[in-house]
Design an enzyme around this catalytic site. Structure first.
Site, mmCIF file in Angstrom:
data_model
loop_
_atom_site.group_PDB
_atom_site.id
_atom_site.type_symbol
_atom_site.label_atom_id
_atom_site.label_comp_id
_atom_site.label_asym_id
_atom_site.label_seq_id
_atom_site.Cartn_x
_atom_site.Cartn_y
_atom_site.Cartn_z
ATOM 1 N N CYS A 274 0.802 -1.227 0.000
ATOM 2 C CA CYS A 274 0.000 0.000 0.000
ATOM 3 C C CYS A 274 0.833 1.275 0.000
ATOM 4 C CB CYS A 274 -0.991 -0.004 1.162
ATOM 5 S SG CYS A 274 -0.268 0.127 2.826
ATOM 6 N N HIS A 332 -2.955 1.571 6.767
ATOM 7 C CA HIS A 332 -3.169 1.553 5.325
ATOM 8 C C HIS A 332 -2.853 2.947 4.803
ATOM 9 C CE1 HIS A 332 -4.481 0.559 1.407
ATOM 10 N NE2 HIS A 332 -5.599 1.251 1.440
ATOM 11 N N ASP A 355 -7.067 6.024 -3.765
ATOM 12 C CA ASP A 355 -6.334 4.866 -3.263
ATOM 13 C C ASP A 355 -5.999 3.925 -4.421
ATOM 14 O OD1 ASP A 355 -5.260 2.749 -1.913
ATOM 15 O OD2 ASP A 355 -6.897 2.531 -0.473
ATOM 16 N N ASN A 395 -14.301 4.280 9.992
ATOM 17 C CA ASN A 395 -15.394 4.366 10.969
ATOM 18 C C ASN A 395 -16.078 3.050 11.314
ATOM 19 O OD1 ASN A 395 -16.007 7.107 11.972
ATOM 20 N ND2 ASN A 395 -16.062 7.605 9.792
ATOM 21 N N ASP A 397 -17.241 -0.440 12.987
ATOM 22 C CA ASP A 397 -17.170 -1.006 14.339
ATOM 23 C C ASP A 397 -16.439 -2.349 14.279
ATOM 24 O OD1 ASP A 397 -18.637 1.129 15.204
ATOM 25 O OD2 ASP A 397 -20.545 0.047 15.279
#
Length: 682
Positions: A274, A332, A355, A395, A397
């Site tokens: 990456c 990342h 990306d 974001n 969970d």
């Protein structure tokens, strides 16, 4: 009398490169200018002087099949929406008139040809050809990439070196990188990348038209940095087997990668991960004139089913299991590019996430973005491009699940772990800038420390595990350093008014930043007696001899599981950390008086802090400081001993440059160091 003819066209390269802030591209054969600003050419005529009453000059500008014709006028008023050309009123020599050519601020990026013709009253015409490369212009207020602060233009367009942040949020590592945008061959490679893209190969005319948009260009580049759908630059490899190419951690700059890709006929360069994908894309975007910076997201979620939940599985003894398609990468790396977004309406201008690492397809190909950072923060899932995917990365969970014989026996839910720190290099300084608040509404403040130790949050991983009857907290005592014991503390709390007999399972596993861990290399199992409401603190160490075989670029997943032997209740806490390696020391003699094209000496020093002898290969690079990489073999060095290597510098460019060194040791560990050097004219 001999009629008027064009003998030669002088592109006034030195003056135009200075005016357009493209002096770094002086090694290129072509004139490199920025759209929205005029550039000057001088025409050498012969036969007789130019007579504006009877003679005329016209210019034809061509980009592939696209062309525009314009007369050369005496009006200096340039229309920002169209191509214009005018005589320089101060160029009084009628045999050598100067002409200013102005492009629109929305002109397409690319390699242009132009033809200048003189027409006489007798009907005779004479012509001359020239070429120039047109880039975006962040200094022009009418350009979509305009960024209003000079220090940011210097950092995000002109700076040819930087830092990539890796490791973990608890123990952050700054890795130097040379973007190399002004190195020979890099400009040509970046422009060639646009030419070999599927968009251009499929419909060259439409591609040239669309290159007026930085959003379009950035999306093409995002796809072309990886080779999954096209003749892209880099082949990704996360297998651990790099025998067919270069180990990703060994790359130190973009120039070698882009030149190798171009010289091989656009065969993919092996291999990238990456941070390599992102750093190479940053180079391409800066070359094209689009402000760009490299961004690291720590605890980055890869949500494959779009439910914004990442599930991680552990065995009853704390071994992390390779179950499920979702994952959390310790870090990342992507890029942000600065541009306006008229396609999305108001409020979405500014930094956009792109990306190039091939993770998920977007529009049928492996690319991502441009996704406005503001849209991610404000949960605008309806906007282009790929906002939901990036939103999940920062974001989602986390549900941590303990399994026993295939059955779920405990679940922990964490809403803070993902996106625990999002950062980039600070403008003008070699340190971290925390930009987490640009992406998400921060519930608890974090504190930025130095570039070597970053934001520390209790929720950076699952440090705390709790249930109705027990609580466990796991804390690594300090940032672990290679060659020293890793100390950690376990705090166990009995929350009930009854005594408990508890099994304590500890294990450590090596892992790559984006993979589940391998089998445990260290484990410890014991039984603990807890009185009612008692709190006990356990201290443990993992010795260097126990972890040295799994060093390299690996991280460590450390986990503890408490098992109530009576009620079968379980709680888990875990921590993922990386080992800080010793750094190379770089000393530059007379560092305050580094002069352009004058030899200077630098010394690289390494001290062996390991418990055993090491040997390796030292590589030193510095864009604008030394012409090519230099390598030296370091013989076996005993523990505590020091080795020095002198390097000769011959600065070729003015400005702040990075000298970087990396030492690849025989135990698969790489030691790095860098030094910022300011080069002056005199």
């Amino acid at each position: 009398m001999e009629d008027l003819r064009i003998r030669h066209v002088n592109l006034e390269q030195s003056e135009n490169l200075e005016h357009h802030r493209t002096k770094g591209f002086s090694t290129s054969k072509a004139l490199v200018v920025r759209r929205g600003s005029p550039f000057r050419v001088t025409v050498q005529l012969e036969g007789r002087p130019f007579n504006p009453k009877t003679d005329s000059l016209r210019i034809k500008v061509m980009l592939g099949p696209l062309c525009v014709f314009m007369p050369v006028t005496f009006s200096r008023t340039a229309a920002s929406s169209r191509w214009t050309a005018c005589f320089d009123p101060e160029g009084s020599n009628p045999l050598k008139p100067s002409i200013f050519i102005s492009s629109p601020a929305s002109a397409s990026v690319g390699c242009y040809r132009f033809q200048l013709c003189v027409f006489t009253q007798s009907g005779q015409r004479s012509g001359a050809l020239g070429t120039f490369t047109l880039l975006c212009n962040p200094w022009c207020s009418e350009d979509a990439v305009y960024i209003p602060f000079e220090d940011q233009r210097e950092e995000y367009v002109q700076r040819d070196s930087g830092l990539l942040f890796m490791g973990t949020a608890m123990n952050l590592v700054s890795r130097p990188w040379s973007f190399d945008q002004f190195e020979p061959g890099v400009l040509e490679s970046c422009l060639n990348l646009l030419q070999v893209s599927p968009q251009h190969q499929g419909n060259g005319r439409l591609d040239y038209l669309n290159r007026s948009s930085p959003a379009y260009i950035s999306r093409v580049v995002s796809a072309m940095i990886n080779c999954e759908d096209d003749r892209g630059v880099l082949k990704g490899n996360w297998s651990g087997d790099f025998k067919q190419g270069v180990t990703p951690s060994m790359w130190t700059g973009s120039g070698d990668i882009l030149r190798q890709w171009a010289q091989s006929g656009c065969s993919p360069v092996k291999y990238g991960q990456c941070w390599v994908f992102a750093a190479v894309m940053c180079t391409v975007m800066r070359v094209l004139g689009i402000p760009c910076r490299v961004v690291t997201n720590f605890n980055s979620a890869h949500d494959t089913n779009g439910n914004l939940v990442i599930e991680e599985y552990y065995s009853k003894t704390g071994q992390k299991l390779n179950y499920g398609k979702d994952s959390i990468w310790n870090f990342h790396v992507w890029v942000e590019c600065w541009m306006s977004r008229p396609d999305l309406g108001s409020g979405m201008d500014g930094w956009q996430v792109l990306d190039p690492t091939p993770q998920e397809r977007s529009g049928g190909v492996f690319c991502c973005g441009p996704a406005p950072v503001r849209a991610i923060k404000n949960q605008r899932m309806d906007l282009f491009y790929d906002v939901p995917f990036v939103y999940a990365e920062v974001n989602a969970d986390v549900h941590t699940i303990i399994l026993e014989q295939g059955q779920v026996v405990h679940v922990e839910k964490d809403t803070e772990r993902v996106g625990s720190l999002i950062c980039t290099k600070a403008v003008g300084f070699p340190r971290l800038q925390n930009i987490t608040g640009d992406y998400k509404h921060i519930k608890s403040p974090t504190s930025t420390l130095t570039s070597r130790s970053s934001t520390v949050s209790d929720d950076s991983t699952l440090r705390r595990g709790g249930s109705k009857g027990m609580l466990v907290v796991l804390v690594v005592d300090k940032s672990p350093v290679a060659g020293e014991p890793v100390g950690f503390t376990i705090k166990v709390t009995n929350k009930e008014n009854v005594a408990k007999k508890v099994k304590v399972h500890l294990n450590a596993q090596a892992k790559e930043y984006n993979h589940s861990p391998s089998d445990p290399f260290w484990e410890l199992h014991s039984v603990l007696q807890l009185a009612p409401m008692e709190v006990k603190v356990l201290r443990q160490q993992i010795l260097p001899a126990q972890y040295e075989d799994v060093l390299g670029d690996n991280l460590i997943n450390l986990a503890v599981v408490l098992e109530d032997m009576a009620g079968q209740e379980r709680v888990l806490a875990s921590e993922e950390f990386n080992m800080t390696s010793p750094q190379l020391s770089i000393h530059v003699a007379a560092k305050d008086s580094i002069i352009l094209k004058k030899e200077q000496t630098a010394t690289v020093t390494f001290t062996n802090t390991f418990s055993h002898p090491v040997s390796g290969v030292l590589t030193v690079a510095g864009s604008g400081l030394i012409q090519d990489k230099v390598q030296f073999r370091m013989p076996s060095l005993h523990p505590g001993r020091r080795a020095e290597q002198r390097i000769m510098l011959l600065p070729s460019m003015v400005g702040v440059k990075m000298l970087q060194a990396s030492l690849s040791l025989s135990n698969n560990t790489t030691i790095r160091g860098f030094k910022m050097v300011s080069v002056n004219r005199e």
